[in-house]
Write a protein that holds these residues in place. Structure first.
Motif, PDB file in Angstrom:
ATOM      1  N   ALA A   8       0.851  -1.182   0.000  1.00  0.00           N
ATOM      2  CA  ALA A   8       0.000   0.000   0.000  1.00  0.00           C
ATOM      3  C   ALA A   8       0.888   1.234   0.000  1.00  0.00           C
ATOM      4  CB  ALA A   8      -0.892   0.010   1.238  1.00  0.00           C
TER       5      ALA A   8
ATOM      6  N   ILE B  94      -9.497  -1.847  -4.096  1.00  0.00           N
ATOM      7  CA  ILE B  94     -10.011  -1.348  -2.815  1.00  0.00           C
ATOM      8  C   ILE B  94     -11.530  -1.423  -2.843  1.00  0.00           C
ATOM      9  CG2 ILE B  94     -10.119   0.606  -1.240  1.00  0.00           C
ATOM     10  CD1 ILE B  94      -7.463   1.537  -2.321  1.00  0.00           C
TER      11      ILE B  94
ATOM     12  N   GLY C 258     -13.692   3.155   0.777  1.00  0.00           N
ATOM     13  CA  GLY C 258     -12.304   3.498   0.516  1.00  0.00           C
ATOM     14  C   GLY C 258     -11.980   3.609  -0.959  1.00  0.00           C
TER      15      GLY C 258
ATOM     16  N   ASP D  95      -8.247   3.923   2.543  1.00  0.00           N
ATOM     17  CA  ASP D  95      -7.876   2.554   2.201  1.00  0.00           C
ATOM     18  C   ASP D  95      -8.869   1.610   2.862  1.00  0.00           C
ATOM     19  OD1 ASP D  95      -6.512   0.446   1.140  1.00  0.00           O
ATOM     20  OD2 ASP D  95      -4.927   0.428   2.642  1.00  0.00           O
TER      21      ASP D  95
ATOM     22  N   HIS E  99      -9.426  -4.964   0.940  1.00  0.00           N
ATOM     23  CA  HIS E  99      -8.813  -5.268  -0.352  1.00  0.00           C
ATOM     24  C   HIS E  99      -9.359  -6.585  -0.916  1.00  0.00           C
ATOM     25  CE1 HIS E  99      -4.939  -2.725   0.463  1.00  0.00           C
ATOM     26  NE2 HIS E  99      -6.045  -1.999   0.394  1.00  0.00           N
TER      27      HIS E  99
END
Length: 372
Positions: free
Chosen positions: A6, A71, A75, A82, A85
């Motif tokens: 990230a 993402i 986010g 963030d 994921h």
């Protein structure tokens, strides 16, 4: 192999001003064509923004994988936010890149390794632990679930796979898994064979070796730089050496590292270890990307041209120790070499992001002639 990237693992710091090593390279090194699909050095071959800060790995002459993440949730819409994921993966069959699917819907891919196009492994981490994934040439499948986080892989064959966590290691012999305690927390791992595996320690500048029977610590202290170069700028951080990536190949053991804001290369090609400062030769190497063998005894590195290491450069060290460096014109985040073929990289150049292919040398020579 990589940990979560990230923001591409950007560290702020200060380094020696980058210089071009090879005088014959000419000023054309610094010129970048503003193309929508890359520039005069790197051509976009897979426009997939999710792998921009991921990893590409070539697994054969006509086979490669690029992994990254999307993402999810709010986010995905808020700048600088963030969210959860979802791992993404794309496959190159020698002709085109196509989307594949992992059998996990949340988490991050912390490591990818392979011994053949039909034996590719990956670690997917989420809040519940680690899913060990395998591509058998047809599909991705979860072959093992670990209740703890694991970050590194070593794969030498379909019946010899190592997974490393915090002072733990799991070994697969083709039929069963076994767990053992080890004396280190593995950060990066590279294997030449089932009886020749090398690992870096996450918590100390230490190297560990497996000879097929047991793990032992290899003392490299004498070869490590003792202190960062003097600087009138901000205090260096870290003050001691940190080992960042490792490649074990037929030419030797190659380890990148940092001390203060300076990069160095630790290597063993015979019986002894040696260290060389690479800051002026390659620029700051902050990506924790392993050296990539060129197939001729030399290696490729992801260097840079700026103090903080954000403006990437492709650096090369030949077997005699001679360095050259070519700015990428963008930000490259991982590097791999197709055996007997081109270099592949993930990153962003201008408006283009995804997977890039290094243009043939003759193309670069043509632009050099155009600039002279």
């Amino acid at each position: 192999m990589f940990l979560k990237l990230a923001a591409a693992g950007r560290w702020l710091g200060w380094a020696t001003a980058a210089t071009t090593v090879a005088a014959a390279a000419g000023l054309w090194f610094w010129w970048t064509a503003p193309w929508d699909d890359g520039n005069d050095r790197w051509k976009l071959v897979a426009a997939q923004s999710s792998v921009t800060y991921g990893q590409v790995i070539a697994t054969g002459e006509h086979d490669a994988w690029a992994v990254g993440w999307d993402i999810l949730g709010i986010g995905a819409w808020l700048p600088m936010a963030d969210g959860p994921h979802r791992p993404t993966v794309f496959h190159w069959d020698g002709d085109r890149w196509t989307k594949s699917d992992f059998p996990v819907k949340r988490g991050d891919i912390s490591s990818v390794a392979a011994s053949a196009p039909s034996n590719v492994w990956a670690l997917a981490n989420d809040e519940s632990g680690t899913s060990v994934l395998r591509w058998d040439g047809h599909t991705w499948a979860i072959v093992q679930k670990l209740p703890v986080a694991a970050g590194s892989l070593a794969v030498t064959a379909d019946n010899d796979v190592w997974v490393f966590g915090d002072y733990k290691a799991w070994h697969y012999n083709g039929a069963t898994w076994s767990e053992q305690s080890v004396s280190f927390s593995a950060y990066r791992v590279s294997a030449r064979s089932a009886s020749d595996i090398w690992a870096l320690d996450r918590e100390a500048p230490s190297v560990h070796h497996f000879d097929g029977k047991a793990w032992t610590r290899v003392n490299v202290t004498a070869a490590l730089p003792k202190a960062p170069p003097p600087s009138d700028d901000f205090p260096p951080d870290p003050t001691g050496p940190r080992l960042t990536a490792i490649t074990a190949d037929p030419s030797g053991i190659w380890i990148t590292g940092e001390i203060g804001a300076s990069s160095f290369l630790l290597s063993r090609t015979g019986s002894g270890w040696r260290s060389e400062d690479t800051s002026a030769k390659a620029g700051r190497m902050i990506r924790d990307r392993p050296p990539v063998p060129d197939g001729k005894g030399g290696h490729w590195f992801l260097g840079s041209t700026d103090f903080n290491g954000d403006d990437s450069a492709l650096a090369h060290r030949d077997p005699s120790g001679h360095w050259t460096r070519v700015p990428s014109g963008g930000e490259l985040t991982s590097l791999s070499a197709v055996p007997g073929g081109p270099l592949l990289a993930t990153g962003v150049i201008g408006k283009a992001s995804g997977v890039f292919r290094n243009l043939p040398k003759r193309t670069l020579q043509k632009h050099q002639a155009d600039m002279t």
